[in-house]
Design a protein around this motif. Structure first.
Motif, PDB file in Angstrom:
ATOM      1  N   ALA A  46       0.817  -1.214   0.000  1.00 47.43           N
ATOM      2  CA  ALA A  46       0.000   0.000   0.000  1.00 47.43           C
ATOM      3  C   ALA A  46       0.851   1.264   0.000  1.00 47.43           C
ATOM      4  O   ALA A  46       0.518   2.255  -0.656  1.00 47.43           O
ATOM      5  N   VAL A  47       1.939   1.254   0.762  1.00 49.42           N
ATOM      6  CA  VAL A  47       2.897   2.367   0.780  1.00 49.42           C
ATOM      7  C   VAL A  47       4.275   1.762   0.552  1.00 49.42           C
ATOM      8  O   VAL A  47       4.662   0.824   1.241  1.00 49.42           O
ATOM      9  N   ASN A  48       5.008   2.307  -0.419  1.00 47.83           N
ATOM     10  CA  ASN A  48       6.216   1.620  -0.879  1.00 47.83           C
ATOM     11  C   ASN A  48       7.428   2.560  -0.919  1.00 47.83           C
ATOM     12  O   ASN A  48       7.884   2.983  -1.970  1.00 47.83           O
ATOM     13  N   GLY A  64      -3.286  12.925  -4.804  1.00 46.47           N
ATOM     14  CA  GLY A  64      -3.297  11.749  -5.662  1.00 46.47           C
ATOM     15  C   GLY A  64      -4.692  11.159  -5.694  1.00 46.47           C
ATOM     16  O   GLY A  64      -5.577  11.525  -4.910  1.00 46.47           O
ATOM     17  N   GLU A  65      -4.909  10.244  -6.622  1.00 42.24           N
ATOM     18  CA  GLU A  65      -6.204   9.588  -6.749  1.00 42.24           C
ATOM     19  C   GLU A  65      -6.474   8.685  -5.556  1.00 42.24           C
ATOM     20  O   GLU A  65      -5.578   8.335  -4.785  1.00 42.24           O
ATOM     21  N   SER A  66      -7.724   8.254  -5.422  1.00 42.06           N
ATOM     22  CA  SER A  66      -8.077   7.265  -4.408  1.00 42.06           C
ATOM     23  C   SER A  66      -7.321   5.966  -4.681  1.00 42.06           C
ATOM     24  O   SER A  66      -7.212   5.534  -5.818  1.00 42.06           O
ATOM     25  N   GLY A  67      -6.776   5.370  -3.624  1.00 36.87           N
ATOM     26  CA  GLY A  67      -6.034   4.131  -3.776  1.00 36.87           C
ATOM     27  C   GLY A  67      -4.546   4.318  -3.935  1.00 36.87           C
ATOM     28  O   GLY A  67      -3.818   3.344  -4.161  1.00 36.87           O
ATOM     29  N   CYS A  68      -4.057   5.564  -3.808  1.00 34.77           N
ATOM     30  CA  CYS A  68      -2.624   5.822  -3.968  1.00 34.77           C
ATOM     31  C   CYS A  68      -1.832   5.664  -2.674  1.00 34.77           C
ATOM     32  O   CYS A  68      -0.612   5.743  -2.695  1.00 34.77           O
ATOM     33  N   GLY A  69      -2.510   5.490  -1.540  1.00 37.61           N
ATOM     34  CA  GLY A  69      -1.822   5.281  -0.277  1.00 37.61           C
ATOM     35  C   GLY A  69      -1.732   6.492   0.616  1.00 37.61           C
ATOM     36  O   GLY A  69      -0.986   6.487   1.604  1.00 37.61           O
ATOM     37  N   LYS A  70      -2.506   7.537   0.324  1.00 39.93           N
ATOM     38  CA  LYS A  70      -2.418   8.773   1.103  1.00 39.93           C
ATOM     39  C   LYS A  70      -2.888   8.573   2.546  1.00 39.93           C
ATOM     40  O   LYS A  70      -2.170   8.902   3.500  1.00 39.93           O
ATOM     41  N   SER A  71      -4.081   8.042   2.712  1.00 42.19           N
ATOM     42  CA  SER A  71      -4.643   7.865   4.055  1.00 42.19           C
ATOM     43  C   SER A  71      -3.865   6.834   4.857  1.00 42.19           C
ATOM     44  O   SER A  71      -3.665   6.993   6.071  1.00 42.19           O
ATOM     45  N   MET A 252       1.457  11.576  -4.801  1.00 43.52           N
ATOM     46  CA  MET A 252       1.593  10.139  -4.602  1.00 43.52           C
ATOM     47  C   MET A 252       0.878   9.359  -5.697  1.00 43.52           C
ATOM     48  O   MET A 252      -0.190   9.748  -6.163  1.00 43.52           O
ATOM     49  N   TYR A 253       1.504   8.261  -6.093  1.00 44.66           N
ATOM     50  CA  TYR A 253       0.883   7.348  -7.040  1.00 44.66           C
ATOM     51  C   TYR A 253       1.349   5.931  -6.722  1.00 44.66           C
ATOM     52  O   TYR A 253       2.557   5.676  -6.640  1.00 44.66           O
ATOM     53  N   LEU A 254       0.416   5.038  -6.511  1.00 42.34           N
ATOM     54  CA  LEU A 254       0.711   3.626  -6.267  1.00 42.34           C
ATOM     55  C   LEU A 254       1.677   3.441  -5.092  1.00 42.34           C
ATOM     56  O   LEU A 254       2.628   2.691  -5.158  1.00 42.34           O
ATOM     57  N   GLY A 255       1.417   4.185  -4.016  1.00 37.54           N
ATOM     58  CA  GLY A 255       2.197   4.025  -2.805  1.00 37.54           C
ATOM     59  C   GLY A 255       3.536   4.718  -2.790  1.00 37.54           C
ATOM     60  O   GLY A 255       4.311   4.543  -1.848  1.00 37.54           O
ATOM     61  N   LYS A 256       3.838   5.522  -3.818  1.00 24.01           N
ATOM     62  CA  LYS A 256       5.120   6.210  -3.885  1.00 24.01           C
ATOM     63  C   LYS A 256       4.912   7.705  -4.119  1.00 24.01           C
ATOM     64  O   LYS A 256       3.914   8.117  -4.709  1.00 24.01           O
ATOM     65  N   GLY A 297      -7.717   4.946 -17.656  1.00 24.62           N
ATOM     66  CA  GLY A 297      -7.370   3.793 -16.833  1.00 24.62           C
ATOM     67  C   GLY A 297      -7.544   4.055 -15.350  1.00 24.62           C
ATOM     68  O   GLY A 297      -8.047   5.102 -14.933  1.00 24.62           O
ATOM     69  N   THR A 298      -7.127   3.096 -14.530  1.00 23.60           N
ATOM     70  CA  THR A 298      -7.251   3.193 -13.082  1.00 23.60           C
ATOM     71  C   THR A 298      -5.925   2.835 -12.416  1.00 23.60           C
ATOM     72  O   THR A 298      -5.032   2.267 -13.048  1.00 23.60           O
ATOM     73  N   VAL A 299      -5.815   3.175 -11.137  1.00 20.61           N
ATOM     74  CA  VAL A 299      -4.624   2.829 -10.373  1.00 20.61           C
ATOM     75  C   VAL A 299      -4.553   1.304 -10.232  1.00 20.61           C
ATOM     76  O   VAL A 299      -5.507   0.687  -9.763  1.00 20.61           O
ATOM     77  N   PRO A 300      -3.475   0.654 -10.644  1.00 21.02           N
ATOM     78  CA  PRO A 300      -3.390  -0.811 -10.529  1.00 21.02           C
ATOM     79  C   PRO A 300      -3.295  -1.255  -9.074  1.00 21.02           C
ATOM     80  O   PRO A 300      -2.962  -0.477  -8.184  1.00 21.02           O
ATOM     81  N   VAL A 301      -3.613  -2.520  -8.832  1.00 23.77           N
ATOM     82  CA  VAL A 301      -3.510  -3.081  -7.486  1.00 23.77           C
ATOM     83  C   VAL A 301      -2.038  -3.377  -7.203  1.00 23.77           C
ATOM     84  O   VAL A 301      -1.390  -4.098  -7.972  1.00 23.77           O
TER      85      VAL A 301
END
Length: 362
Positions: A46-48, A64-71, A252-256, A297-301
Motif C-alpha cells: 500500500a505504501v512503498n 493523488g487519486e483514491s487508492g494511492c496510499g495517502k490515508s 503520490m501514485y501507487l504508494g510512492k 485507466g485506473t490505479v493498478p492493485v
C-alpha cells in the motif's frame, strides 16, 4: 536513492541531495516508510518507500487519486493500522522514532491526540454513539491539556463555536446521531485541534462541508498554525485547496511519491506525467473547453507487480523498453524539486527516439 537530472551528472552524491532544514525547524520526518498488508495472494504494498518532512509552521500537501496510499500513510504515522500490517522505515517526531514505540504503549498514547492529531476522513465512524459529542471532545482535553473539568468544558464549547457549530452549549450534550454529516466533520476538526498539536494530519478535512464552512475551517487551521507554529500534513484530492493551503506538495501514485516540490513550482512547472495529468483535469477560467481532460485507466492493485513504472500503462510519454522493465528512482531537478521519472534520468538519453519509434509502429 535520489538521482540527478542529466545536466547535473558528475557531481558527488552528497552535493546533490536535497538539503535538510535546520533540525529545530523539522517537526516530522518520514524516511522510507513501507506499509504491507498480508493477503491470500501475497503482500499488498500500500505504501512503498515514502519519504518527506514537514517543518514547523508549514503545510505539506499529499495529493493523488483514491487508492494511492495517502490515508494509509497518515495512519501509519500514528500507528493505528490493523494489527497484522507490516510497517517498516522511520517516522521521527523530534528525536523520537514513532515506529519503535509499542502501538498500544503509554508513550505513543501520550503523543496521539496531543503532539500529533488527525482529522479522519469518515467522522461518523470516529465518534462513539454511546457518548455525547461534547464529552468525547472534552475527554481528549482532560487527558492531554488540563484536569480541570470546568476549564475543559469551556475549551470544548469554544472550539465547537470556532469551527462554525451554532449554539455549541446545546450541541455539547447531543449525541452523534443528532448531528448532520457536515456537523460531525466540524466536530472531528474541533477534537483534533483542541489540544494544540505540533503536527496535524488532515485527511480530507473538508469533504462533507459546503464552501462557506470549508472556507471557515481552512481559515481556522491557518490561524491556529500561525498562532502555535503547528505543522500540517494535508491529505486531499482537491488541488484547489492545495494551492490555497500548502507550502509544498508531494504527489503520490501507487504508494510512492512520484513528484515533490514547492506548491508554486508544482503548478507552474509540473514534471511528472501524472502530475501534469492531474493539473490538466482542473477547470480553469483561462481556457474554454467542452470537456476536461482525464487520465485514462485506473490505479493498478499493488500486488505482485513486476519491476516497472506503476504509471506505465496510463502514461502518454512512456518509453517502451525502459519504463516497463525497471522502477524509476527520484531525480533531483532543482534544489527542492524531485520527480521519479525516466524522462529526466540517464535513461532519458535516446528515450525520445525510442518513444517516436513506438508511436510509428503502433
Amino acid at each position: 536513492m535520489t538521482k540527478t537530472a542529466p545536466e547535473k551528472t558528475g557531481q558527488a552524491e552528497d552535493e546533490i541531495r536535497k538539503p535538510e532544514p535546520a533540525p529545530d525547524q523539522t517537526v516530522l520526518r518520514v524516511e522510507n516508510l513501507k506499509v504491507r498488508f498480508p493477503v491470500e495472494r501475497g503482500l499488498l504494498k500500500a505504501v512503498n518507500g515514502v519519504s518527506f518532512q514537514v517543518s514547523k509552521g508549514k503545510t505539506l500537501g499529499i495529493v493523488g487519486e483514491s487508492g494511492c496510499g495517502k490515508s494509509i500513510t497518515g495512519k501509519a504515522i500514528l500507528g493505528i493500522q490493523p494489527k497484522k500490517t507490516k510497517v517498516s522505515g522511520s517516522v521521527w517526531l523530534g528525536d523520537t522514532d514513532l515506529l519503535k514505540l509499542k502501538p498500544d504503549g503509554r508513550e505513543i498514547r501520550a503523543i496521539r491526540g496531543s503532539k500529533i492529531a488527525m482529522i479522519f476522513q469518515e467522522p461518523m465512524a470516529a465518534f462513539s454513539p454511546l457518548y455525547t459529542v461534547g464529552n468525547q471532545i472534552m475527554e481528549s482535553i482532560l487527558l492531554h491539556r488540563t484536569r480541570n473539568k470546568r476549564e475543559a468544558l469551556e475549551l470544548t464549547i469554544d472550539m465547537l463555536r470556532r469551527v462554525g457549530i451554532a449554539n455549541p452549549e446545546k450541541r455539547f450534550y447531543q449525541y452523534p446521531h443528532e448531528f448532520s454529516g457536515g456537523m460531525m466533520q466540524r466536530a472531528m476538526i474541533a477534537m483534533a485541534l483542541s489540544c494544540d498539536p505540533e503536527v496535524l494530519i488532515a485527511d480530507e478535512p473538508t469533504t462533507a462541508l459546503d464552501v462557506t464552512i470549508q472556507a471557515q475551517v481552512l481559515a481556522l487551521m491557518k490561524e491556529l498554525q500561525q498562532q502555535f507554529g503547528m505543522a500540517i500534513l494535508f491529505i486531499t484530492h482537491d488541488l484547489g485547496i492545495v494551492a490555497e493551503m500548502c507550502d509544498e506538495v508531494a504527489v503520490m501514485y501507487l504508494g510512492k511519491v512520484v513528484e515533490q516540490a514547492p506548491v508554486r513550482e508544482i503548478y507552474r512547472n509540473p514534471k511528472h506525467p501524472y502530475t501534469q495529468g492531474l493539473l490538466r483535469s482542473i477547470p480553469s477560467l483561462d481556457r474554454t473547453v467542452e470537456r476536461l481532460e482525464s487520465i485514462e485507466g485506473t490505479v493498478p492493485v499493488p500486488l505482485n507487480m513486476p519491476p516497472m513504472c506503476g504509471f506505465y500503462e496510463r502514461c502518454s510519454q512512456r518509453i517502451p523498453g525502459v519504463c516497463n522493465v525497471q522502477n524509476p528512482e527520484a531525480v533531483q531537478l532543482s534544489d527542492r524539486h524531485t520527480a521519479s521519472c525516466f524522462l529526466y534520468g540517464p535513461e532519458a538519453s535516446g528515450g525520445e527516439e525510442r518513444r517516436n519509434e513506438h508511436v510509428v509502429n503502433a
